[in-house]
Design a protein around this motif. Structure first.
Motif, short mmCIF file in Angstrom:
data_model
loop_
_atom_site.label_atom_id
_atom_site.label_comp_id
_atom_site.label_asym_id
_atom_site.label_seq_id
_atom_site.Cartn_x
_atom_site.Cartn_y
_atom_site.Cartn_z
N ALA A 30 1.01 -1.56 -0.01
CA ALA A 30 -0.17 -0.02 -0.26
C ALA A 30 0.95 1.29 -0.02
O ALA A 30 0.03 2.35 -0.56
N LYS A 32 3.91 2.08 -1.67
CA LYS A 32 4.23 2.00 -2.99
C LYS A 32 3.39 2.24 -4.21
O LYS A 32 2.20 1.34 -3.89
N GLN A 33 3.99 2.97 -5.31
CA GLN A 33 3.14 2.45 -6.62
C GLN A 33 3.81 1.90 -7.29
O GLN A 33 3.10 2.05 -8.49
N ASP A 34 4.50 1.72 -7.56
CA ASP A 34 5.71 0.91 -8.16
C ASP A 34 6.01 -0.60 -8.29
O ASP A 34 5.24 -1.34 -7.24
N PRO A 63 -1.81 -5.53 -4.72
CA PRO A 63 -1.95 -5.72 -6.52
C PRO A 63 -1.04 -6.17 -7.07
O PRO A 63 0.84 -6.66 -7.02
N ARG A 66 2.34 -6.31 -9.78
CA ARG A 66 3.26 -4.98 -9.29
C ARG A 66 4.41 -6.49 -8.37
O ARG A 66 5.81 -5.09 -7.95
#
Length: 239
Positions: A30, A32-34, A63, A66
Motif C-alpha cells: 500500500a 508504494k505505487q511502483d 497488487p 506489481r
C-alpha cells in the motif's frame, strides 16, 4: 531477562504469526505505487502465510501485477528436493502471479553456477552490481530460524554465513538434513531491505532463541535490516 530477540512480538499460534506477516506485506504494498520486491522463505509457517495471501482475506488487498517474488534460498541439483521453495510458492499462489513476476533460483546446475546466475538476475532487477544504502534491493524479506540458528541457508560454522560482499552464495554442504547442495542469499542481500521479518513458530525454536539471547553468534542473529528487523513468535516458540 527476556530470552527473545529485540523487536519481537508474541502471537498465539502459527496462524496468528502468518496473519500478522500478511498484514505487514499488505502495508508494504500500500505504501508504494511502483514495483514491489519481496524475498520469500521456505518452511511450514511461510506455507501458511502464502496460502493466506492467496486466500479470500488477502488476495484482493494485494497488487499482484506489481509484486515480484524472490527467494532467500533454494535446494539445487538433480534430487527430488531441488526447487522445493519455488514449488511451495507456485502451489500456494497459483495463477495469481503474472508471468515474469516469480524469480526462482535456478536449480539445474552446480551450486556455484546457480548462485552466479541468480546474482546476475538480482543485479538486473536492481540495476547495478553494487548495493547503495539509499536504495533497497527488496521491499521486504521473509526469514525463518532453524533449530541450529541458521537462516536462509546460512548455517553456523559454514563459511557462507560470514560472507560480507557477495549477494548470493553457493552452499555445497548444508548444515542440516536434507544434506543437499543449496544456494542462499548472503547477508548483504538479506539486509538490503527496510523490513526483515522473521517468522518463528513451535517449541523447537526455544533453544535457538535462548542461544541468541545469550549472545551466541548465530547466522540468524547477524541479520540487521537497513530499516526494521521484526521477530514474529508464537507462544510455543516464545516459551
Amino acid at each position: 531477562m527476556s530470552t527473545n530477540p529485540a523487536g519481537h512480538r508474541v502471537l498465539p499460534d502459527a496462524e496468528a504469526v502468518a496473519r500478522a506477516a500478511a498484514e505487514r506485506l499488505v502495508g508494504i504494498a500500500a505504501a508504494k505505487q511502483d514495483r514491489i520486491g519481496i524475498c520469500l522463505s521456505g518452511g511450514s509457517t511461510p506455507k501458511l502465510l502464502y496460502r493466506l495471501l492467496a486466500g479470500p482475506d488477502f488476495r484482493d488487498r494485494l497488487p499482484w501485477d506489481r509484486l515480484h517474488w524472490f527467494f532467500g534460498d533454494e535446494r539445487v541439483g538433480d534430487g527430488p528436493e531441488a526447487g522445493s521453495n519455488r514449488r511451495l510458492a507456485e502451489e500456494a499462489f497459483g495463477d495469481l502471479v503474472p508471468r515474469g513476476r516469480l524469480h526462482p533460483i535456478p536449480t539445474d546446475g552446480t551450486p556455484e553456477a546457480c548462485a552466479a546466475s541468480y546474482a546476475a538476475s538480482l543485479e538486473a532487477w536492481y540495476g547495478a552490481d553494487r548495493l547503495d544504502p539509499a536504495k533497497p534491493l527488496f521491499d521486504g524479506v521473509l526469514l525463518g530460524l532453524g533449530e541450529d540458528g541458521h537462516t536462509a541457508s546460512l548455517f553456523p560454522g559454514k563459511p557462507e554465513a560470514g560472507e560480507g560482499k557477495a549477494w548470493v552464495v553457493a552452499v555445497p554442504e548444508a548444515g542440516l538434513a536434507p544434506f543437499v547442495p543449496r544456494v542462499s542469499l548472503a547477508l548483504p542481500a538479506l539486509e538490503a531491505t527496510p523490513l526483515a521479518l522473521f517468522l518463528v513458530t513451535g517449541a523447537g525454536k526455544r533453544a535457538p532463541l535462548a542461544r541468541l539471547a545469550a549472545g551466541e553468534d548465530l547466522p540468524a542473529g547477524r541479520v540487521r535490516a537497513a530499516g526494521e528487523t521484526v521477530w514474529l513468535l508464537d507462544e510455543a516458540a516464545a516459551g
